[in-house]
Enzyme design. Sequence first.
Site, short mmCIF file in Angstrom:
data_model
loop_
_atom_site.label_atom_id
_atom_site.label_comp_id
_atom_site.label_asym_id
_atom_site.label_seq_id
_atom_site.Cartn_x
_atom_site.Cartn_y
_atom_site.Cartn_z
N ARG A 181 -5.32 33.15 21.24
CA ARG A 181 -4.63 32.58 20.07
C ARG A 181 -3.92 33.66 19.26
O ARG A 181 -2.99 33.37 18.52
CB ARG A 181 -5.65 31.90 19.13
CG ARG A 181 -6.35 30.70 19.75
CD ARG A 181 -7.13 29.95 18.66
NE ARG A 181 -8.12 29.03 19.18
CZ ARG A 181 -7.88 27.77 19.53
NH1 ARG A 181 -6.67 27.30 19.44
NH2 ARG A 181 -8.85 27.00 19.99
N GLY B 122 1.03 13.13 24.40
CA GLY B 122 1.29 12.37 23.17
C GLY B 122 0.14 11.48 22.77
O GLY B 122 0.16 10.86 21.70
N GLU C 217 1.10 19.83 14.13
CA GLU C 217 0.40 19.93 15.42
C GLU C 217 0.94 21.14 16.19
O GLU C 217 2.10 21.53 16.01
CB GLU C 217 0.63 18.62 16.20
CG GLU C 217 0.12 18.58 17.62
CD GLU C 217 -1.40 18.61 17.73
OE1 GLU C 217 -2.03 19.47 17.11
OE2 GLU C 217 -1.94 17.78 18.49
N ASP C 218 0.11 21.72 17.05
CA ASP C 218 0.57 22.86 17.83
C ASP C 218 1.46 22.43 18.99
O ASP C 218 2.54 22.96 19.19
CB ASP C 218 -0.61 23.72 18.33
CG ASP C 218 -1.64 22.93 19.14
OD1 ASP C 218 -1.55 21.68 19.22
OD2 ASP C 218 -2.57 23.56 19.68
N ASP D 130 1.74 17.03 24.25
CA ASP D 130 1.78 17.04 25.71
C ASP D 130 1.93 15.60 26.18
O ASP D 130 3.04 15.08 26.24
CB ASP D 130 0.47 17.71 26.17
CG ASP D 130 0.42 17.97 27.65
OD1 ASP D 130 0.88 19.04 28.08
OD2 ASP D 130 -0.08 17.11 28.39
N THR E 113 -2.92 12.23 21.84
CA THR E 113 -3.62 12.70 20.64
C THR E 113 -2.88 12.26 19.38
O THR E 113 -3.49 11.73 18.44
CB THR E 113 -3.73 14.25 20.67
OG1 THR E 113 -4.38 14.63 21.87
CG2 THR E 113 -4.51 14.77 19.47
N PHE F 213 1.68 25.49 31.17
CA PHE F 213 0.63 25.77 30.20
C PHE F 213 0.97 27.02 29.41
O PHE F 213 1.30 28.06 29.98
CB PHE F 213 -0.72 25.93 30.91
CG PHE F 213 -1.87 26.04 29.95
CD1 PHE F 213 -2.41 24.89 29.37
CD2 PHE F 213 -2.39 27.27 29.62
CE1 PHE F 213 -3.45 24.98 28.47
CE2 PHE F 213 -3.45 27.37 28.71
CZ PHE F 213 -3.97 26.23 28.14
P1 5GP Z 1 -1.88 15.43 24.27
O1 5GP Z 1 -2.83 14.44 23.68
O2 5GP Z 1 -0.50 15.38 23.65
O3 5GP Z 1 -1.82 15.33 25.77
O4 5GP Z 1 -2.53 16.84 24.04
C1 5GP Z 1 -2.31 17.62 22.94
C2 5GP Z 1 -3.31 18.75 22.91
O5 5GP Z 1 -3.54 19.30 24.22
C3 5GP Z 1 -2.80 19.88 22.08
O6 5GP Z 1 -3.14 19.74 20.74
C4 5GP Z 1 -3.44 21.07 22.72
O7 5GP Z 1 -4.73 21.28 22.16
C5 5GP Z 1 -3.61 20.70 24.18
N1 5GP Z 1 -2.52 21.24 25.02
C6 5GP Z 1 -1.58 20.54 25.68
N2 5GP Z 1 -0.76 21.36 26.36
C7 5GP Z 1 -1.19 22.62 26.11
C8 5GP Z 1 -0.73 23.93 26.53
O8 5GP Z 1 0.25 24.12 27.29
N3 5GP Z 1 -1.43 24.99 26.06
C9 5GP Z 1 -2.50 24.86 25.24
N4 5GP Z 1 -3.11 25.97 24.83
N5 5GP Z 1 -2.97 23.65 24.82
C10 5GP Z 1 -2.30 22.55 25.26
#
Ligand code: 5GP
Length: 178
Positions: free
Chosen positions: A169, A109, A103-104, A107, A111, A156
Site C-alpha cells: 500500500r 462493481g 473508493e480505491d 472492479d 461492492t 491487478f
Molecule cells: P468489486 O466489488 O468492484 O469487484 O471489488 C472492489 C474491491 O476489490 C476493491 O475495493 C478492492 O478492494 C478489490 N480490488 C479489485 N481489483 C483490485 C486490484 O486490481 N488491486 C487491488 N489491490 N484490489 C482490487
Amino acid sequence: MSNTIQVKDKRFAVSISEAEIRAEVKRVADEINRDYAGQNPIFLAVLNGSFIFAADLLREVTLPCEISFVRLASYQGVSTTGEIREIMGLSTDITGRPVIIVEDIVDTGLTMAHMLETLKPHNPSSIDICTLLLKPGKLQVDLDVRYCCKQIPDDFVVGYGLDYDGFGRNTKDIYTLI
Ligand code: 5GP
C-alpha cells in the site's frame, strides 16, 4: 522511482506515476468543487484501500465538507449467498446530506452496488461514487460512477493505498502485476 517492485511473491511494474495520479486527483476534485458548489457534502471513504486517495482528494476539495471512514464487513449469515455485508463506522447522520463515496477501485462493481443499497435507507439527499480506478472490462452491474480518476485494463494493481495480501500500500506510484 523504481520501475518494478516485489510485493511478497509477486512482481509489479509501475503503470501510473505519482505525477499522473496527482493530476487526475486534482482534476476530479475540481469537478467536485464545481458540481457541489454551495453544498456541504459528506465524503464516505471506504477503508482500507482508499485512505491515501481520500487524504489527497480532500486536500484539493475547497468546499466546506466532512469525511467519515467506513468499512464493509463481511460475515457469514443466513442469506442465500451465504454472505452478508454491512457498513461499519457510519457514525455521522447522513439524512438529507449529499454523500460522496470515496473508493480505491471499482472492479465488478458489486461492492459499490451493495453499498448504494445499504446507504439508501439512511435517506441522503444524493449519493455519488468517486473512485480512483475503474476497470470497465470487469463491470458486472449497471453502476453510475460519476467521478473516476483513471480507467485501467483488467489487471491487478497495487500501491497508493491498494494492497496485495495486505502489503504494497505504501508506494507513491501505482503498479501492475507482471
Ligand atoms: P468489486 O466489488 O468492484 O469487484 O471489488 C472492489 C474491491 O476489490 C476493491 O475495493 C478492492 O478492494 C478489490 N480490488 C479489485 N481489483 C483490485 C486490484 O486490481 N488491486 C487491488 N489491490 N484490489 C482490487
